[in-house]
Design a protein around this motif. Sequence first.
Motif, PDB file in Angstrom:
ATOM      1  N   ILE A  97      38.505  43.253  31.192  1.00 12.75           N
ATOM      2  CA  ILE A  97      39.312  42.299  30.700  1.00 12.75           C
ATOM      3  C   ILE A  97      39.635  41.294  31.892  1.00 12.75           C
ATOM      4  CG2 ILE A  97      41.512  41.824  29.818  1.00 12.75           C
ATOM      5  CD1 ILE A  97      39.909  43.050  27.893  1.00 12.75           C
ATOM      6  N   VAL A  98      39.649  39.666  31.613  1.00 12.00           N
ATOM      7  CA  VAL A  98      39.969  39.047  32.485  1.00 12.00           C
ATOM      8  C   VAL A  98      41.263  38.250  32.233  1.00 12.00           C
ATOM      9  CG1 VAL A  98      39.160  36.539  33.519  1.00 12.00           C
ATOM     10  CG2 VAL A  98      37.423  38.360  32.842  1.00 12.00           C
ATOM     11  N   THR A  99      42.195  38.179  32.975  1.00 13.46           N
ATOM     12  CA  THR A  99      43.477  37.808  32.807  1.00 13.46           C
ATOM     13  C   THR A  99      43.873  36.522  33.724  1.00 13.46           C
ATOM     14  OG1 THR A  99      44.496  39.135  34.538  1.00 13.46           O
ATOM     15  CG2 THR A  99      44.172  40.294  32.485  1.00 13.46           C
ATOM     16  N   ILE A 100      44.924  36.026  33.132  1.00 17.99           N
ATOM     17  CA  ILE A 100      45.275  34.786  33.758  1.00 17.99           C
ATOM     18  C   ILE A 100      46.789  34.841  33.489  1.00 17.99           C
ATOM     19  CG2 ILE A 100      45.160  33.311  31.577  1.00 17.99           C
ATOM     20  CD1 ILE A 100      44.428  31.745  35.189  1.00 17.99           C
ATOM     21  N   ALA A 101      47.644  34.391  34.796  1.00 20.12           N
ATOM     22  CA  ALA A 101      49.043  34.415  34.615  1.00 20.12           C
ATOM     23  C   ALA A 101      49.593  33.343  34.052  1.00 20.12           C
ATOM     24  CB  ALA A 101      49.794  34.462  36.101  1.00 20.12           C
ATOM     25  N   THR A 102      50.850  33.411  33.482  1.00 18.43           N
ATOM     26  CA  THR A 102      51.394  32.159  32.553  1.00 18.43           C
ATOM     27  C   THR A 102      51.817  31.011  33.720  1.00 18.43           C
ATOM     28  OG1 THR A 102      53.615  33.169  32.949  1.00 18.43           O
ATOM     29  CG2 THR A 102      52.607  33.636  30.702  1.00 18.43           C
ATOM     30  N   ASP A 103      52.005  31.339  35.189  1.00 21.54           N
ATOM     31  CA  ASP A 103      52.298  30.180  35.986  1.00 21.54           C
ATOM     32  C   ASP A 103      51.099  29.258  36.655  1.00 21.54           C
ATOM     33  OD1 ASP A 103      51.456  32.159  37.546  1.00 21.54           O
ATOM     34  OD2 ASP A 103      53.299  32.200  38.925  1.00 21.54           O
ATOM     35  N   ALA A 104      49.836  30.057  36.000  1.00 19.04           N
ATOM     36  CA  ALA A 104      48.544  29.286  36.525  1.00 19.04           C
ATOM     37  C   ALA A 104      48.302  28.010  35.700  1.00 19.04           C
ATOM     38  CB  ALA A 104      47.432  30.259  36.272  1.00 19.04           C
ATOM     39  N   TYR A 105      47.683  27.468  36.228  1.00 15.63           N
ATOM     40  CA  TYR A 105      47.501  26.075  35.667  1.00 15.63           C
ATOM     41  C   TYR A 105      46.012  25.854  34.719  1.00 15.63           C
ATOM     42  CZ  TYR A 105      50.543  23.725  39.100  1.00 15.63           C
ATOM     43  OH  TYR A 105      51.667  23.571  39.716  1.00 15.63           O
ATOM     44  N   VAL A 106      46.007  24.895  33.842  1.00 18.51           N
ATOM     45  CA  VAL A 106      45.148  24.846  32.829  1.00 18.51           C
ATOM     46  C   VAL A 106      43.604  24.772  33.468  1.00 18.51           C
ATOM     47  CG1 VAL A 106      43.957  23.557  31.219  1.00 18.51           C
ATOM     48  CG2 VAL A 106      46.337  24.142  30.852  1.00 18.51           C
ATOM     49  N   TYR A 107      43.804  23.833  34.426  1.00 17.95           N
ATOM     50  CA  TYR A 107      42.201  23.878  35.206  1.00 17.95           C
ATOM     51  C   TYR A 107      41.838  25.210  35.929  1.00 17.95           C
ATOM     52  CZ  TYR A 107      43.948  23.583  39.989  1.00 17.95           C
ATOM     53  OH  TYR A 107      44.319  24.077  41.274  1.00 17.95           O
ATOM     54  N   GLU A 108      42.630  26.015  36.220  1.00 20.03           N
ATOM     55  CA  GLU A 108      42.554  27.307  36.818  1.00 20.03           C
ATOM     56  C   GLU A 108      41.850  28.163  36.017  1.00 20.03           C
ATOM     57  OE1 GLU A 108      45.458  28.024  40.671  1.00 20.03           O
ATOM     58  OE2 GLU A 108      46.412  27.781  38.785  1.00 20.03           O
ATOM     59  N   ALA A 109      42.649  27.998  34.828  1.00 20.61           N
ATOM     60  CA  ALA A 109      42.005  28.997  33.657  1.00 20.61           C
ATOM     61  C   ALA A 109      40.646  28.613  33.316  1.00 20.61           C
ATOM     62  CB  ALA A 109      42.717  28.856  32.372  1.00 20.61           C
ATOM     63  N   ILE A 110      40.153  27.543  33.100  1.00 18.19           N
ATOM     64  CA  ILE A 110      38.817  26.943  32.941  1.00 18.19           C
ATOM     65  C   ILE A 110      37.865  27.228  34.030  1.00 18.19           C
ATOM     66  CG2 ILE A 110      37.590  24.992  31.875  1.00 18.19           C
ATOM     67  CD1 ILE A 110      39.706  23.754  30.869  1.00 18.19           C
ATOM     68  N   LEU A 111      38.317  27.103  35.096  1.00 18.09           N
ATOM     69  CA  LEU A 111      37.107  27.404  36.253  1.00 18.09           C
ATOM     70  C   LEU A 111      37.106  29.027  36.290  1.00 18.09           C
ATOM     71  CD1 LEU A 111      38.440  25.117  39.254  1.00 18.09           C
ATOM     72  CD2 LEU A 111      36.629  24.730  37.836  1.00 18.09           C
ATOM     73  N   LEU A 112      38.271  29.803  36.174  1.00 16.05           N
ATOM     74  CA  LEU A 112      38.074  31.182  36.027  1.00 16.05           C
ATOM     75  C   LEU A 112      37.006  31.366  34.850  1.00 16.05           C
ATOM     76  CD1 LEU A 112      38.873  33.982  36.958  1.00 16.05           C
ATOM     77  CD2 LEU A 112      40.877  33.683  35.543  1.00 16.05           C
ATOM     78  N   MET A 113      37.045  30.988  33.683  1.00 18.14           N
ATOM     79  CA  MET A 113      36.042  31.395  32.499  1.00 18.14           C
ATOM     80  C   MET A 113      34.734  31.074  33.074  1.00 18.14           C
ATOM     81  SD  MET A 113      38.170  30.177  29.429  1.00 18.14           S
ATOM     82  CE  MET A 113      39.397  31.169  28.553  1.00 18.14           C
ATOM     83  N   PHE A 114      34.304  29.839  33.777  1.00 15.67           N
ATOM     84  CA  PHE A 114      33.161  29.737  34.064  1.00 15.67           C
ATOM     85  C   PHE A 114      32.544  30.704  35.423  1.00 15.67           C
ATOM     86  CE2 PHE A 114      34.064  25.370  32.469  1.00 15.67           C
ATOM     87  CZ  PHE A 114      32.871  25.268  31.483  1.00 15.67           C
ATOM     88  N   ARG A 115      33.495  30.965  36.016  1.00 15.33           N
ATOM     89  CA  ARG A 115      32.976  31.710  37.195  1.00 15.33           C
ATOM     90  C   ARG A 115      32.811  33.206  36.797  1.00 15.33           C
ATOM     91  NH1 ARG A 115      37.649  29.727  40.786  1.00 15.33           N
ATOM     92  NH2 ARG A 115      36.901  27.961  41.729  1.00 15.33           N
ATOM     93  N   THR A 116      33.625  33.817  35.905  1.00 14.47           N
ATOM     94  CA  THR A 116      33.449  35.198  35.470  1.00 14.47           C
ATOM     95  C   THR A 116      32.536  35.194  33.989  1.00 14.47           C
ATOM     96  OG1 THR A 116      35.507  34.976  34.108  1.00 14.47           O
ATOM     97  CG2 THR A 116      35.815  35.937  36.413  1.00 14.47           C
ATOM     98  N   LYS A 117      32.098  33.906  33.386  1.00 15.11           N
ATOM     99  CA  LYS A 117      31.315  34.017  32.346  1.00 15.11           C
ATOM    100  C   LYS A 117      32.142  34.560  31.141  1.00 15.11           C
ATOM    101  CE  LYS A 117      26.733  34.267  33.848  1.00 15.11           C
ATOM    102  NZ  LYS A 117      25.189  34.821  33.842  1.00 15.11           N
ATOM    103  N   ALA A 118      33.525  34.508  31.144  1.00 13.10           N
ATOM    104  CA  ALA A 118      34.431  35.038  30.305  1.00 13.10           C
ATOM    105  C   ALA A 118      34.725  33.827  29.136  1.00 13.10           C
ATOM    106  CB  ALA A 118      35.818  35.592  30.831  1.00 13.10           C
ATOM    107  N   ARG A 119      34.632  34.249  27.821  1.00 16.23           N
ATOM    108  CA  ARG A 119      34.892  33.325  26.750  1.00 16.23           C
ATOM    109  C   ARG A 119      36.374  33.661  26.181  1.00 16.23           C
ATOM    110  NH1 ARG A 119      29.505  34.898  25.519  1.00 16.23           N
ATOM    111  NH2 ARG A 119      28.234  33.065  25.083  1.00 16.23           N
ATOM    112  N   TYR A 120      37.162  34.641  26.970  1.00 16.83           N
ATOM    113  CA  TYR A 120      38.414  34.762  26.788  1.00 16.83           C
ATOM    114  C   TYR A 120      39.303  35.129  27.621  1.00 16.83           C
ATOM    115  CZ  TYR A 120      36.389  34.733  21.921  1.00 16.83           C
ATOM    116  OH  TYR A 120      35.867  34.390  20.758  1.00 16.83           O
ATOM    117  N   LEU A 121      40.497  34.803  27.768  1.00 21.10           N
ATOM    118  CA  LEU A 121      41.315  35.272  28.867  1.00 21.10           C
ATOM    119  C   LEU A 121      42.711  35.745  28.225  1.00 21.10           C
ATOM    120  CD1 LEU A 121      41.344  32.214  31.386  1.00 21.10           C
ATOM    121  CD2 LEU A 121      40.106  34.349  31.533  1.00 21.10           C
TER     122      LEU A 121
END
Length: 470
Positions: free
Chosen positions: A240-264
């Motif tokens: 599972i790849v997680t993202i904290a509520t206080d992270a920014y939207v751009y960080e979430a999208i970059l994280l998805m590309f780096r991990t190849k995750a389609r869902y956070l």
Amino acid sequence: MIEKRLTILKNTTPFNLLPDDVLLSIADSLQEIRYNKETLAYRQEITKMKGVDIIAEGEYETFFYDGQNNKRSVEIHHTGYCFGGISVLLNRKKALKSVIVKKGTLVYFLPRKDFRALCSAYEDFFQYFTTDFGNRMQDEEFAHFFKKPPSFEESYIASEQLYSRKIEAVAYRDLISCKPDYPICDAAKLMADKKVSCLFIKDDAQKIIGFVTDITLRDRVIAQCIDAKQAIHTIMDNPIVTIATDAYVYEAILLMFRTKARYLVVEKNGEYLGFLSRNRLLSEQAQSPLVFIQSVKLALNAQELKQKWEKVPLIITQLLGRGVHAEIVNQVITTIADTIAQKVIEEVISELGKPPAKFVYMVLGSEGRKEQTLKTDQDNAIIYEDKANEQRELVRSYFLEFAKRVSDKLNDIGFVYCEGGYMASNPKWTHSLSHWKRNYKSWMEESLPESAIKFSTFLIADTFMAMNKL
């Protein structure tokens, strides 16, 4: 007359950065404009800039008009100030602010064509205006009044919410889950009933241990004719790849590309609140440079990847022009570079066949630190799994050929060879796990400058691509 103009230019930023012979040529081509009465010379977003003004005598009052025609963000400028550079370069040649010129003001006017020629020829001169604009965009009132480019063709930049909006402000979906022993067919029915494309698997302690998507059902059940009555845990994906509520939207999208995750999975203080899909986030960023990253992932060959990389300077110029923080720009460049490298690696594997051992492809240097810039060379290495003696030469031969092809393709795309030889294509930096352990041990024990450089180089690395991870 020329002497006075030269004196003004030498005391006007950024003209003071230019060589004397260039200043002499500029001074000769300047046009003089004298204002005999107070005049509204420029109106924000209306007046088309024909060039830039350099105040020789007198005063400019610059400001924004708000909805009630009140002056906002007022600034007073005197001799030695250049007005219009940001407007010409970054605001579609429209006046960025309104200007009232005081009576008796003398202005030296430089035509737009000449100004753009200086920007093209002298990098420091050009960077002054983009940097100044970036600093101004940190001011909330200035950013509020700045009108954004209206179309994708004029800018790759999405709304500034991409960089200021946090995950807690995004509408995410509730987590729908089932137990590990749940039949596949029932799990699919649950997904259909709840209209979700991702189902999470929880153990008895309510801990998420995996997930299943529409693609999982297609690739691992339908395509392989698996019995749909089997337990869902037999086909689930993880981790599972997680993202904290206080992270920014751009960080979430970059994280998805780096991990190849389609869902956070969205989490707060260790509690899972819901999940976000990549498609949803990207659909809200139709003009974002992050959509460009998605197009890189869809490239079919190295030639297309080269064309994509050649477009990156335009995206970065737009980002800097909008005042996006340099750290974010570095992350965008790094993610694009990582995505290109991943595509190249996948292409080479398709050419050579399945790797004979588990391996990790490491990037070093600025990319490994996620501080990539546009002018970069290759810094990488490979660690592969230890194999039995009779397989060692076969495994090493595969990865040396693999590394050579990856390096050659990256060089063709625009990531030039490392002059220092810190590349996986160099046999010194492609080794088995046990060999790398010996390397690190010897580097730490030796008190030699060369060993210290090697240790620091390979200690700061980002393992961004692993096939069958070690």
